[in-house]
Design a protein around this motif. Structure first.
Motif, PDB file in Angstrom:
ATOM      1  N   LEU A   1      -3.999  45.880 -15.185  1.00 30.57           N
ATOM      2  CA  LEU A   1      -4.858  45.674 -16.347  1.00 30.57           C
ATOM      3  C   LEU A   1      -4.293  46.446 -17.523  1.00 30.57           C
ATOM      4  N   ASP A   2      -5.002  46.434 -18.632  1.00 29.44           N
ATOM      5  CA  ASP A   2      -4.649  47.167 -19.847  1.00 29.44           C
ATOM      6  C   ASP A   2      -5.072  48.623 -19.655  1.00 29.44           C
ATOM      7  N   ARG A   3      -4.101  49.528 -19.639  1.00 29.52           N
ATOM      8  CA  ARG A   3      -4.401  50.937 -19.331  1.00 29.52           C
ATOM      9  C   ARG A   3      -5.334  51.573 -20.353  1.00 29.52           C
ATOM     10  N   TYR A   4      -5.383  51.021 -21.543  1.00 31.59           N
ATOM     11  CA  TYR A   4      -6.265  51.570 -22.580  1.00 31.59           C
ATOM     12  C   TYR A   4      -7.488  50.683 -22.790  1.00 31.59           C
ATOM     13  N   GLY A   5      -7.285  49.380 -22.818  1.00 37.08           N
ATOM     14  CA  GLY A   5      -8.399  48.477 -23.026  1.00 37.08           C
ATOM     15  C   GLY A   5      -9.375  48.457 -21.880  1.00 37.08           C
ATOM     16  N   GLU A   6      -8.880  48.639 -20.653  1.00 39.58           N
ATOM     17  CA  GLU A   6      -9.746  48.676 -19.471  1.00 39.58           C
ATOM     18  C   GLU A   6      -9.672  50.029 -18.779  1.00 39.58           C
ATOM     19  N   SER A   7      -9.585  51.097 -19.564  1.00 39.26           N
ATOM     20  CA  SER A   7      -9.435  52.437 -18.982  1.00 39.26           C
ATOM     21  C   SER A   7     -10.597  52.823 -18.070  1.00 39.26           C
ATOM     22  N   ALA A   8     -11.769  52.233 -18.297  1.00 35.55           N
ATOM     23  CA  ALA A   8     -12.947  52.596 -17.495  1.00 35.55           C
ATOM     24  C   ALA A   8     -12.749  52.295 -16.019  1.00 35.55           C
ATOM     25  N   VAL A   9     -11.848  51.355 -15.685  1.00 32.57           N
ATOM     26  CA  VAL A   9     -11.667  51.001 -14.287  1.00 32.57           C
ATOM     27  C   VAL A   9     -11.120  52.170 -13.478  1.00 32.57           C
ATOM     28  N   ALA A  10     -10.513  53.151 -14.124  1.00 34.24           N
ATOM     29  CA  ALA A  10     -10.025  54.329 -13.406  1.00 34.24           C
ATOM     30  C   ALA A  10     -11.171  55.085 -12.738  1.00 34.24           C
ATOM     31  N   GLY A  11     -12.403  54.860 -13.217  1.00 32.26           N
ATOM     32  CA  GLY A  11     -13.561  55.482 -12.582  1.00 32.26           C
ATOM     33  C   GLY A  11     -13.807  54.994 -11.170  1.00 32.26           C
ATOM     34  N   VAL A  12     -13.139  53.922 -10.771  1.00 27.14           N
ATOM     35  CA  VAL A  12     -13.235  53.428  -9.400  1.00 27.14           C
ATOM     36  C   VAL A  12     -12.745  54.485  -8.410  1.00 27.14           C
TER      37      VAL A  12
END
Length: 548
Positions: A435-446
């Motif tokens: 994914l986009d490391r900045y645009g979808e950064s919230a996914v790192a909360g997984v």
């Protein structure tokens, strides 16, 4: 019980039960003269099978001295681009070519993705003030080649002349690479790196120094710090690198299924942002092979809510200040830490009986990607059909030995639960987000959310495709203890790769499917979640995990 060595501007402390394991390794290392042999670049340390590779991969030992030859040229080049009004430095590189500069300076834009949204946004950022550093050791890295092509086209589209474009591209590569030949023909500034330094050991080489210096970092200070540490590395006593390597290797030996082969890296006030990601690649690619190795697990800093330390099979390493309980703490300036961890990883490879300089499984996913693109031609890539769709998320999972890996689940919650159940004792779950490391950064909360669910078993998180140059080696070459969650996303606006018959979005998906194939060929349990709407899909995924 604790053991501390402070020398060369660096401090390493080992606490608790790890101390005896480290002391045992140091005694063996002293008997085999490992410290002195390593600094003298003896390629026989890791055994006869590793010797041919080690002969051409120990140049990093000398970099604190030899890289000083670059300093006058870097100062002149930095002044030249500044005088031209070019104050936005973009680094196009992968793995060892990008991770160290990202730690050295925050004044750099790192492009290490094939996500078309992230690439397009980077291309549109201050194009009139941009100089791009194209960095590839082999000169044939598909991601970096694609970035170069995209920037050349963007410069042309911005109306720059050929002469102006030549001033805006700097190339770092090994002598004799195809990139050197291309760049020389194009009239670009070319800085050749030491060919006897592997990519993940290249932080203090041209790969680390060129983009960092152009972005304004004091690279002389980095070399000075490393040079202060260097004399201690030949010693048995007062050698922080030997203590760290002994702790990593001694803890990680899997003796009767009781080794601490997960290295949990947590920042505790070091100020070295991104250092864990750099160390992750170094450790995973160097040791994760032949069915064994050390799995680095980069976690949130020790002040994060829910931080719970390591676990029974994990060795907690904190950067900065110590954390309560058993573990290791490392402190010191960045330049010295680069050299310290490179040395320690080489020592750990010796302890584990592993060649720390090759990466036999990295090429497989690259070959799979190429084959997928060639076979598909203009047609669709072979994604297959989802098992089911749950709102914004489509779930893909192929049977493993004829068994449904989802356990019959037909919603996202059930699919995740089935995957968590597939993580064995002393195993791990790897989350891989294309994914986009900045645009979808919230996914790192997984990562932390799933770690809480797994209660003691480790969870890693990697952005694709950059993790392919890092933990991707361990995933395929390490022990059969992993379960894998791959996340891909729909592309809203794709971007062509100039001169190639594919787009960035198509390349990104081919990389994901290629790695998926490599994992499945090894019978690793893997589930792919495809976000039909990226924003909604990330929110749905986080919500389902939180609800349990």
């Amino acid at each position: 019980m604790s053991e501390t060595v402070s020398a060369g501007g660096v401090s390493v402390e080992v606490r608790g039960t790890l101390c005896q394991a480290a002391r045992d390794v140091i005694e063996r290392a002293a008997a085999d003269r490992v410290p002195s042999r390593l600094v003298s670049k003896d390629p026989t340390i890791w055994g006869p099978e590793a010797e041919p590779e080690a002969k051409i991969r120990l140049g990093w030992v000398d970099l604190p001295a030899t890289s000083r030859e670059l300093l006058p040229r870097l100062a002149e080049l930095r002044d030249r681009i500044r005088d031209a009004g070019l104050d936005h430095v973009v680094l196009a590189g992968m793995g060892g070519s990008s991770l160290a500069p990202e730690v050295i300076t925050r004044g750099l834009t790192v492009l290490d993705t094939t996500d078309p949204h992230q690439v397009a946004r980077t291309l549109g950022d201050r194009i009139d003030r941009t100089v791009v550093v194209v960095a590839s050791k082999s000169g044939s890295t598909i991601e970096t080649d694609s970035h170069r092509r995209a920037y050349e086209q963007a410069f042309r589209d911005a109306g720059f002349s050929a002469a102006e474009i030549r001033r805006r591209v700097v190339v770092v590569t090994d002598p004799g690479s195809p990139l050197e030949a291309y760049a020389t023909g194009a009239g670009y500034e070319v800085v050749l790196a030491d060919p006897n330094v592997g990519g993940r050991y290249s932080a203090l080489s041209a790969f680390g120094l060129v983009p960092s210096a152009l972005a304004g970092a004091d690279v002389t200070e980095l070399l000075d710090a490393a040079a202060e540490l260097a004399p201690t590395l030949a010693l048995v006593d007062d050698n922080p690198g030997l203590l760290l390597g002994a702790a990593l290797g001694g803890a990680g030996r899997d003796v009767d299924g009781a080794g601490q082969d997960k290295v949990v890296i947590a920042d505790n006030g070091s100020g070295l942002l991104g250092f864990g990601d750099w160390a992750e690649q170094l450790i995973a690619e160097s040791t994760g092979k032949e069915g064994r190795g050390l799995l680095p697990v980069v976690v949130e800093d020790t002040s994060a809510p829910g931080f719970a330390g390591a676990g029974p099979d994990a060795h907690l390493v904190t950067l900065g200040a110590a954390a309560p309980g058993d573990g290791t703490t490392v402190a010191g300036p960045l330049g010295a830490q680069f050299l310290l961890w490179e040395y320690a990883t080489a020592v750990a490879g010796w302890v584990l009986g592993i060649n720390p300089f090759d990466q036999p499984n990295v090429q497989e996913s690259k070959d799979n990607t190429k084959a997928l693109l060639e076979r598909a031609g203009d047609g669709p890539l072979p994604e297959g059909e989802p098992v089911f769709v749950d709102d914004a998320v489509a779930v893909y999972a192929d049977p493993l030995d004829g068994v449904d890996p989802l356990g019959g689940a037909r919603d996202l919650r059930g699919a995740l639960e089935a995957l968590l159940q597939a993580v064995p004792d002393r195993g791990y779950l790897a989350v891989m987000a294309y994914l986009d490391r900045y645009g979808e950064s919230a996914v790192a909360g997984v990562r932390p959310a799933l770690a809480r669910r797994l209660a003691g078993r480790q969870v890693t998180f990697g952005w694709g495709p950059r993790f392919l140059h890092s933990t991707g080696q361990y995933h395929k070459g390490g022990p059969q203890r992993g379960a894998f969650l791959q996340i891909t996303g729909a592309v809203a606006t794709d971007l062509p790769v100039p001169g190639k018959p594919y787009t960035f979005g198509r390349l990104q998906l081919a990389q994901a499917l290629g790695d998926l194939g490599a994992l499945r060929s090894r019978r690793r349990p893997v589930v792919r979640l495809h976000l039909r709407d990226r924003t909604a899909g990330v929110q749905q995924l986080l919500s389902v995990i939180a609800e349990g």
